[in-house]
Design an enzyme around this catalytic site. Structure first.
Site, PDB file in Angstrom:
ATOM      1  N   ARG A 168      -7.235  37.995  25.144  1.00  0.00           N
ATOM      2  CA  ARG A 168      -8.040  38.346  23.948  1.00  0.00           C
ATOM      3  C   ARG A 168      -9.243  37.404  23.803  1.00  0.00           C
ATOM      4  O   ARG A 168      -9.604  36.986  22.705  1.00  0.00           O
ATOM      5  CB  ARG A 168      -7.194  38.265  22.670  1.00  0.00           C
ATOM      6  CG  ARG A 168      -6.050  39.227  22.596  1.00  0.00           C
ATOM      7  CD  ARG A 168      -6.531  40.679  22.586  1.00  0.00           C
ATOM      8  NE  ARG A 168      -5.428  41.580  22.256  1.00  0.00           N
ATOM      9  CZ  ARG A 168      -4.532  42.021  23.125  1.00  0.00           C
ATOM     10  NH1 ARG A 168      -4.617  41.681  24.403  1.00  0.00           N
ATOM     11  NH2 ARG A 168      -3.576  42.834  22.743  1.00  0.00           N
ATOM     12  N   SER A 242      -3.757  43.546  15.639  1.00  0.00           N
ATOM     13  CA  SER A 242      -3.047  42.259  15.541  1.00  0.00           C
ATOM     14  C   SER A 242      -3.966  41.238  14.896  1.00  0.00           C
ATOM     15  O   SER A 242      -5.098  41.059  15.355  1.00  0.00           O
ATOM     16  CB  SER A 242      -2.664  41.755  16.929  1.00  0.00           C
ATOM     17  OG  SER A 242      -1.772  42.637  17.551  1.00  0.00           O
ATOM     18  N   GLU A 338      -6.895  36.481  15.751  1.00  0.00           N
ATOM     19  CA  GLU A 338      -7.492  37.283  16.829  1.00  0.00           C
ATOM     20  C   GLU A 338      -8.863  37.857  16.465  1.00  0.00           C
ATOM     21  O   GLU A 338      -9.786  37.804  17.279  1.00  0.00           O
ATOM     22  CB  GLU A 338      -6.514  38.408  17.210  1.00  0.00           C
ATOM     23  CG  GLU A 338      -6.871  39.060  18.523  1.00  0.00           C
ATOM     24  CD  GLU A 338      -6.107  40.341  18.791  1.00  0.00           C
ATOM     25  OE1 GLU A 338      -4.947  40.245  19.209  1.00  0.00           O
ATOM     26  OE2 GLU A 338      -6.674  41.428  18.606  1.00  0.00           O
TER      27      GLU A 338
END
Ligand code: EPU
Length: 342
Positions: A168, A242, A338
């Protein structure tokens, strides 16, 4: 003569971020061409404003109004650009919707991206956080991208190595943050296709559908079904997927935790470290389904924070902080967020 840019002022971004947060942009421009980017960079006033480059707004938390210039990438188009015996190269402009692009590749008979079906957002934003799901991530199929660099005022092509992809993560969250606008992205799709069923829940879903020899479309359909079951649809409940990354710990730390929590969900990494399921830890702390003001934790996936109606970015951050404190106190693990926080 090319048409002048259309600048808008005090524009609500509520429809342009999947959390549905009503922050405003001081100045807003829709970008359709490289000429638009060149015009912005060459303008003595616009070029000095702080920039926020917006794709699908699906990995973004707006905590305040944006004082500078928001550039909304809206360029579209997708094409097969080259073929060899081993692979087919496809290119998409940044403003295309990611899921529509994946479906388009499958309709062309070009499998590869099916495990990444239904991820919200645009193609241009996908490399920024190296999107991943169900055993696959963008970096595996990435070929190259073209960007516009606001410092050099030139377009340039980056290879996979140039992008510094991680979990990510990419150079676009660091050195190139708000400095470069991604214009288009190319993918190398292998001619020798093998289904990727590494993710246990995906294999289970296909078995439940009595599919033993899946096509890429069967996999896409299964991924779509799992996502619809577990993840909130941003069109109905504001969210950014997320909210935390799954933290990575040492084998020693993992062994200590496992001794105390035999149910701990974890995934060994190739370098010997262990990735822990943050959703499981947050769930264990009792946060699943709970709320703090208008910010909530999704009922079916504790890793996803949601907008229960009129939420502010500050309220989401306050909830995230409480969750992180609890996870740290109980498991001794720090959670990293994130989405890009503005
Ligand atoms: N779990 C719980 N309770 C929860 C949530 C999860 O016990 O509330 C457990 C699950 O039962 C499972 C484990 O934790 O054993 C992992 O859960 P899940 O399979 O749902 O995946 P995740 O680790 O929570 C990651 C990605 C998702 C991606 C899925 C599937 C990150 C930060 N998230 O979630 O990506 O869709 O795997 O590959 O890596 C995103 O990045 O926005 C995103 C949604």
């Amino acid at each position: 003569m090319k048409p002048a840019l259309t600048l808008l002022h005090d524009v609500s971004l509520r429809e342009l971020n999947t959390f549905g947060i009503d922050a405003h942009a001081h100045t807003f421009v829709s970008v359709q061409t490289v000429a638009d980017l060149e015009a912005i960079a060459a303008d003595p006033q616009l070029s000095l404003l702080p920039r926020l480059i917006l794709g699908g707004g699906s990995n973004l938390l707006l905590t305040k109004d944006v004082a500078g210039l928001v550039l909304h990438m809206t360029n579209t188009g997708r094409v097969v650009v080259g073929e060899s015996e081993q692979q087919v190269i496809v290119r998409s402009e940044a403003g295309e919707n990611w899921h529509d692009f994946v479906q388009w590749t499958l309709a062309q008979g070009l499998p590869g991206l099916e495990n990444l079906s239904l991820i919200p957002g645009s193609v241009g934003a996908a490399p920024i956080q190296n999107i991943g799901a169900y055993g696959s991530e963008l970096a595996e199929f990435f070929h190259s991208l073209t960007l516009f660099d606001f410092v050099t005022r030139e377009t340039r092509v980056l290879s996979r190595d140039d992008c510094h992809f991680g979990y990510r993560d990419s150079i676009f969250k660091h050195a190139l943050r708000d400095r470069a606008a991604i214009i288009n992205v190319s993918f190398a799709l292998p001619r020798q296709w093998h289904p990727n069923l590494r993710y246990a829940e995906l294999a289970t879903e296909l078995a439940a559908r009595n599919v033993s020899d899946p096509t890429a479309q069967d996999i896409a359909d299964a991924v779509i079904a799992i996502r619809r079951r577990k993840l909130p649809d941003p069109a109905q409940i504001g969210n950014a997927g997320s909210f935390f990354k799954n933290p990575v710990v040492s084998a020693e730390h993992h062994a200590q935790l496992l001794a105390k929590y035999p149910q701990l969900v974890s995934y060994p990494q190739s370098d010997g470290s262990i990735k822990l399921a943050a959703g499981w830890m947050i769930d264990q702390c009792g946060w699943k389904g709970r709320s703090l003001g208008a910010a909530g934790v999704h009922e079916r996936q504790a890793l996803v924070l949601v907008n229960r109606g009129g939420v502010t970015g500050a309220a989401v951050l306050a909830l995230a902080e409480k969750i992180s404190d609890d996870v740290r106190a109980r498991f001794g693990v720090s959670l990293e967020t994130e989405p890009v926080i503005v």
